[in-house]
Design a protein around this motif. Structure first.
Motif, mmCIF file in Angstrom:
data_model
loop_
_atom_site.group_PDB
_atom_site.id
_atom_site.type_symbol
_atom_site.label_atom_id
_atom_site.label_comp_id
_atom_site.label_asym_id
_atom_site.label_seq_id
_atom_site.Cartn_x
_atom_site.Cartn_y
_atom_site.Cartn_z
ATOM 1 N N LEU A 128 -25.996 109.042 7.675
ATOM 2 C CA LEU A 128 -24.741 108.416 7.807
ATOM 3 C C LEU A 128 -23.875 109.315 7.708
ATOM 4 O O LEU A 128 -22.057 109.313 7.776
ATOM 5 C CB LEU A 128 -24.508 107.697 6.307
ATOM 6 C CG LEU A 128 -25.369 105.753 6.476
ATOM 7 C CD1 LEU A 128 -25.312 105.184 5.725
ATOM 8 C CD2 LEU A 128 -25.168 105.831 7.809
ATOM 9 N N GLY A 129 -23.984 111.119 7.691
ATOM 10 C CA GLY A 129 -22.494 111.519 7.423
ATOM 11 C C GLY A 129 -22.170 112.163 6.022
ATOM 12 O O GLY A 129 -22.019 112.859 6.564
ATOM 13 N N ALA A 130 -22.741 112.244 5.411
ATOM 14 C CA ALA A 130 -22.144 112.284 3.833
ATOM 15 C C ALA A 130 -21.962 113.674 3.930
ATOM 16 O O ALA A 130 -20.780 113.755 3.598
ATOM 17 C CB ALA A 130 -22.697 111.640 2.928
ATOM 18 N N VAL A 131 -22.579 114.505 4.676
ATOM 19 C CA VAL A 131 -23.375 116.227 3.916
ATOM 20 C C VAL A 131 -21.430 116.394 4.855
ATOM 21 O O VAL A 131 -20.692 117.341 4.114
ATOM 22 C CB VAL A 131 -23.945 116.308 4.946
ATOM 23 C CG1 VAL A 131 -23.928 118.040 4.864
ATOM 24 C CG2 VAL A 131 -25.070 116.273 3.384
ATOM 25 N N LYS A 132 -21.457 116.247 5.682
ATOM 26 C CA LYS A 132 -19.585 116.594 6.476
ATOM 27 C C LYS A 132 -18.223 116.514 5.659
ATOM 28 O O LYS A 132 -18.242 117.020 5.815
ATOM 29 C CB LYS A 132 -20.176 116.324 8.047
ATOM 30 C CG LYS A 132 -18.581 116.986 8.780
ATOM 31 C CD LYS A 132 -19.174 116.647 10.011
ATOM 32 C CE LYS A 132 -18.925 115.123 10.381
ATOM 33 N NZ LYS A 132 -18.753 114.279 11.626
ATOM 34 N N TYR A 133 -18.416 115.623 5.203
ATOM 35 C CA TYR A 133 -17.476 115.208 4.871
ATOM 36 C C TYR A 133 -17.347 116.035 3.453
ATOM 37 O O TYR A 133 -16.299 115.877 3.349
ATOM 38 C CB TYR A 133 -16.971 114.070 5.058
ATOM 39 C CG TYR A 133 -16.933 112.954 6.105
ATOM 40 C CD1 TYR A 133 -16.355 113.677 7.336
ATOM 41 C CD2 TYR A 133 -18.591 112.284 6.382
ATOM 42 C CE1 TYR A 133 -15.902 113.393 8.389
ATOM 43 C CE2 TYR A 133 -17.915 111.630 7.556
ATOM 44 C CZ TYR A 133 -17.150 112.350 9.263
ATOM 45 O OH TYR A 133 -16.999 111.990 10.126
ATOM 46 N N LEU A 134 -18.525 115.330 2.683
ATOM 47 C CA LEU A 134 -18.310 116.957 1.607
ATOM 48 C C LEU A 134 -17.687 117.966 1.222
ATOM 49 O O LEU A 134 -17.299 118.316 0.573
ATOM 50 C CB LEU A 134 -19.289 116.193 0.698
ATOM 51 C CG LEU A 134 -20.300 115.211 0.068
ATOM 52 C CD1 LEU A 134 -21.609 114.060 -0.031
ATOM 53 C CD2 LEU A 134 -19.280 114.633 -0.895
ATOM 54 N N ILE A 135 -18.412 118.661 2.268
ATOM 55 C CA ILE A 135 -18.199 120.260 2.951
ATOM 56 C C ILE A 135 -16.781 120.399 2.667
ATOM 57 O O ILE A 135 -16.391 121.296 2.242
ATOM 58 C CB ILE A 135 -19.579 120.632 3.990
ATOM 59 C CG1 ILE A 135 -20.672 120.605 3.198
ATOM 60 C CG2 ILE A 135 -19.018 121.852 4.473
ATOM 61 C CD1 ILE A 135 -21.904 121.275 4.449
ATOM 62 N N ARG A 136 -16.416 119.367 3.969
ATOM 63 C CA ARG A 136 -15.025 119.786 4.308
ATOM 64 C C ARG A 136 -13.611 119.518 3.032
ATOM 65 O O ARG A 136 -13.013 119.927 2.764
ATOM 66 C CB ARG A 136 -14.377 118.311 4.973
ATOM 67 C CG ARG A 136 -13.211 118.532 5.750
ATOM 68 C CD ARG A 136 -12.582 117.036 6.198
ATOM 69 N NE ARG A 136 -12.954 116.152 5.985
ATOM 70 C CZ ARG A 136 -12.597 114.639 6.736
ATOM 71 N NH1 ARG A 136 -11.694 114.826 7.844
ATOM 72 N NH2 ARG A 136 -12.430 113.555 5.893
ATOM 73 N N MET A 137 -14.694 118.187 2.112
ATOM 74 C CA MET A 137 -13.763 118.754 0.855
ATOM 75 C C MET A 137 -13.909 119.564 -0.803
ATOM 76 O O MET A 137 -12.721 120.193 -1.194
ATOM 77 C CB MET A 137 -14.612 117.336 -0.394
ATOM 78 C CG MET A 137 -14.116 115.675 0.539
ATOM 79 S SD MET A 137 -14.764 114.350 -0.492
ATOM 80 C CE MET A 137 -13.317 115.140 -2.453
ATOM 81 N N LEU A 138 -14.811 120.908 -0.125
ATOM 82 C CA LEU A 138 -14.694 121.939 -0.141
ATOM 83 C C LEU A 138 -14.436 123.052 -0.555
ATOM 84 O O LEU A 138 -13.683 123.733 -1.296
ATOM 85 C CB LEU A 138 -16.428 122.642 -0.464
ATOM 86 C CG LEU A 138 -17.400 122.293 -0.382
ATOM 87 C CD1 LEU A 138 -18.757 122.749 0.315
ATOM 88 C CD2 LEU A 138 -17.873 121.897 -1.677
ATOM 89 N N LYS A 139 -13.365 122.715 0.601
ATOM 90 C CA LYS A 139 -12.020 122.799 1.613
ATOM 91 C C LYS A 139 -10.351 122.666 0.346
ATOM 92 O O LYS A 139 -10.059 123.257 1.062
ATOM 93 C CB LYS A 139 -11.901 123.185 2.538
ATOM 94 C CG LYS A 139 -12.910 123.971 3.794
ATOM 95 C CD LYS A 139 -12.845 123.852 4.698
ATOM 96 C CE LYS A 139 -14.038 124.190 6.045
ATOM 97 N NZ LYS A 139 -13.993 123.946 7.520
ATOM 98 N N ALA A 140 -10.914 121.591 -0.204
ATOM 99 C CA ALA A 140 -9.785 120.593 -0.556
ATOM 100 C C ALA A 140 -9.057 121.845 -1.085
ATOM 101 O O ALA A 140 -9.520 122.238 -2.591
ATOM 102 C CB ALA A 140 -9.779 119.802 -1.099
#
Length: 360
Positions: free
Chosen positions: A69-81
């Motif tokens: 469902l694409g969760a990985v992309k958004y979890l990785i984006r959070m690594l830049k938060a």
């Protein structure tokens, strides 16, 4: 560093949009959480990452759904938060959703997560560092390419430094990551020892925290594998006494199992260590593992006793005198054929075993 893209084959290429029953409710819950990861305000994104992390405990199918469902992309984006909580939560969830599935490891790496996770090893926050180490351990497991890439990205120095941290989670997860990086990888094994990890791991073995001791024995077992020098250094550096203490009946099954496996690796084809392990009093608690405990504990105890006995008449006699041989032979009958063949070489030649076969 290799930049080849690994093909990903997930469990559900396209999760169905409409499913009845509990499965459908579960998918809708995942979609709602991932939507919050995409578009929610920062505090909702953190909460969504945490909820997804909790849902990983439901197993591989749910984790496969998250990936698809694409969760990985958004979890990785959070690594830049900018939020440390956001980075920590996303790293922990990424680590948990791997579930030993190579496709999930590949998805995280191919989406650019590896560099960001390695960078987090240098974070000021201990929680963020420890979760980064845990995630790296999961990514490296069974993947030579990722073992190489993690080392090339500079993870070794901060991981070894974390072994001296005052934070329990730092030490435990750093030890776990170092063990995974060294596992079945002779160059990494040598690099980790050269970086000074072994003395720190031996010190952790004698610590007060069970999770630290388990992780340290796990890592040492990988560092001493088929390395006479590392086997010697561990025993000479004081690693044997705390390992024998970890075999105590008062310790948890997990700790005893890891200690038995580590002792087996220390004894393997090393006569001086075979003597030292016997003299340290390891035989009796190893025999106790055959009489009680989980099947994994028994296998590791059998392996340790087999390697102690192998080519060593004095240890064979000591094992037989301790009454281990009947229990060992009973356990060997339950092991797969390939394990039986390996362990039987050490145990079946003891005097008690010969008497047992002769009288049967």
């Amino acid at each position: 560093m290799s930049t080849a893209t690994v093909m990903v084959h997930s469990q559900l290429t396209h999760p169905p949009k409409h499913v009845d029953g509990w499965r459908g409710i579960e998918l809708e819950q995942l979609r709602a959480l991932i939507k919050r990861l995409r578009h929610g305000p920062p505090e909702q994104m953190v909460a969504a990452a945490q909820e997804l992390g909790q849902l990983t405990h439901k197993g591989k199918i749910v984790c496969g759904d998250m990936v698809d469902l694409g969760a990985v992309k958004y979890l990785i984006r959070m690594l830049k938060a900018p939020s440390g909580d956001g980075r920590s939560s996303s790293m922990l969830t990424l680590a948990r959703l791997i579930q030993g599935i190579p496709a999930h490891q590949h998805t995280i790496v191919n989406a650019g997560g590896l560099n960001l996770i390695v960078e987090a090893l240098n974070a000021d926050n201990a929680g963020e560092r420890s979760k980064a180490a845990f995630a790296l351990a999961r990514i490296a497991e069974g993947q030579v390419d990722y073992q190489n890439q993690i080392m090339e990205l500079g993870a070794l120095e901060p991981l070894v430094r974390m072994l001296s941290s005052q934070a329990v989670a730092d030490k435990a997860n750093a030890a776990l990551a170092l063990g995974r990086l060294a596992e079945g990888h002779a160059p990494n094994q040598a690099a980790v020892v050269q970086a000074g990890a072994l003395p720190s791991l031996v010190l952790i073995l004698a610590g007060d925290q069970e999770c630290e001791r388990i992780a340290a024995s796990f890592a040492i077992a990988r560092l001493v594998h088929e390395s006479w020098a590392n086997q010697s250094a561990t025993v000479e550096g004081g690693g044997l006494e705390p390992l024998v203490q970890s075999l105590s009946a008062f310790r948890s099954p997990g700790e005893r199992s890891n200690a038995a496996f580590c002792i087996a690796r220390l004894a393997h084809k090393h006569e001086a260590n075979q003597d030292a392990i016997r003299e340290a009093g390891a035989i009796s608690p190893l025999v106790n593992e055959l009489e009680s405990g989980l099947s994994t504990d028994k296998r590791n105890a059998v392996q340790a006793l087999a390697y102690l006995a192998q080519g060593h008449p004095e240890n064979q006699t000591a094992i037989a005198a301790a009454g281990a041989t009947p229990a060992c032979m009973q356990m060997l009958r339950r092991l797969p054929d390939n394990e039986c063949a390996r362990h039987r070489r050490g145990i079946a030649r003891t005097s008690f075993g010969q008497q047992r076969r002769g009288g049967s």
